[in-house]
Design an enzyme around this catalytic site. Structure first.
Site, mmCIF file in Angstrom:
data_model
loop_
_atom_site.group_PDB
_atom_site.id
_atom_site.type_symbol
_atom_site.label_atom_id
_atom_site.label_comp_id
_atom_site.label_asym_id
_atom_site.label_seq_id
_atom_site.Cartn_x
_atom_site.Cartn_y
_atom_site.Cartn_z
ATOM 1 N N CYS A 141 0.952 -1.271 0.200
ATOM 2 C CA CYS A 141 -0.141 0.040 -0.128
ATOM 3 C C CYS A 141 0.925 1.419 0.053
ATOM 4 C CB CYS A 141 -0.802 -0.015 1.152
ATOM 5 S SG CYS A 141 -1.859 1.477 1.256
ATOM 6 N N GLU A 214 -5.175 -4.376 -3.335
ATOM 7 C CA GLU A 214 -5.210 -2.843 -3.701
ATOM 8 C C GLU A 214 -6.014 -2.793 -5.022
ATOM 9 O OE1 GLU A 214 -3.652 0.119 -2.540
ATOM 10 O OE2 GLU A 214 -3.906 -1.011 -0.824
#
Length: 229
Positions: A141, A214
């Site tokens: 991330c 993600e």
């Protein structure tokens, strides 16, 4: 496959996730942030889900401090935790005000199935794993958002002056934001030095899995997917 062809384990992970991250970078939602065409309604939906994601994401930094093997590492995790809670989440709060989202609405946001699955995966790995497991989950991330910020800034150049989402792009492409993923990558390289391939594969699985999450997160906010029942 051993780690000998890579300069570091983090470089190996970056290479293995390349195709997933490419899908993240070219996702219609991400590209629409970059050129300013993303409908405000979609961005508001993203802000609320990302805000509650960050609450659980922050807990991994707290667990990192708990599982740290020295005071320096503990202090660094505590510092990043503070940055996430006070700087990154404050960016979300300010944006939410601009988009007419009240503090009460923001705090009462319920996680979607994807948000819940993503954070649940990371927290499970963090609670039951080692410090390296925590870092392998945290890193995608932080690292991928920085690359997205840089890419959107490069792609859109001077047009950012009139882009509704310029502050978002500037924040994630900043050298300050880059410090977190660079430190995490360095720490992971130190923690994995000399580990057997079996352990490296487990950490690689975490890295790739959270990279996939993600993508699923971007896709979820793009389509505004929520609980069907």
């Amino acid at each position: 496959m051993t780690n000998t062809q890579w300069k570091s384990f983090s470089e190996r992970l970056h290479h293995r996730a390349k195709e997933i991250w490419k899908r993240n970078h070219t996702h219609p939602f991400v590209q629409a942030i970059g050129d300013g065409t993303l409908p405000e309604k979609k961005f508001a939906y993203y802000l609320k889900q990302d805000y509650i994601y960050l609450i659980d994401y922050s807990k991994l930094f707290a667990l990192g401090a708990i599982k740290a093997n020295n005071l320096e590492t503990m202090a660094k995790f505590a510092g990043i935790l503070n940055e996430t809670l006070q700087v990154e989440m404050n960016l979300h709060r300010n944006y939410c005000k601009e988009f007419g989202i009240s503090s009460e609405e923001l705090e009462n946001t319920e996680p979607t199935p994807i948000t819940l699955a993503y954070t649940g995966y990371m927290l499970n790995a963090a609670h039951h794993g080692t410090l390296a497991d925590i870092v392998a989950c945290l890193l995608p991330c932080a690292w991928d958002y920085y690359e997205i910020g840089l890419l959107l800034k490069e792609q859109n150049g001077k047009a950012l002056a009139t882009n509704r989402y310029a502050q978002w792009i500037e924040s994630y492409s900043s050298p300050k934001f880059a410090e977190a993923h660079k430190w995490l990558a360095k720490l992971l390289d130190e923690l994995t030095e000399g580990l057997p391939e079996k352990e490296l594969n487990k950490l690689e699985k975490h890295f790739l899995m959270t990279s996939r999450y993600e993508y699923l997160f971007w896709d979820m906010v793009h389509h505004e997917h929520d609980w069907p029942l």
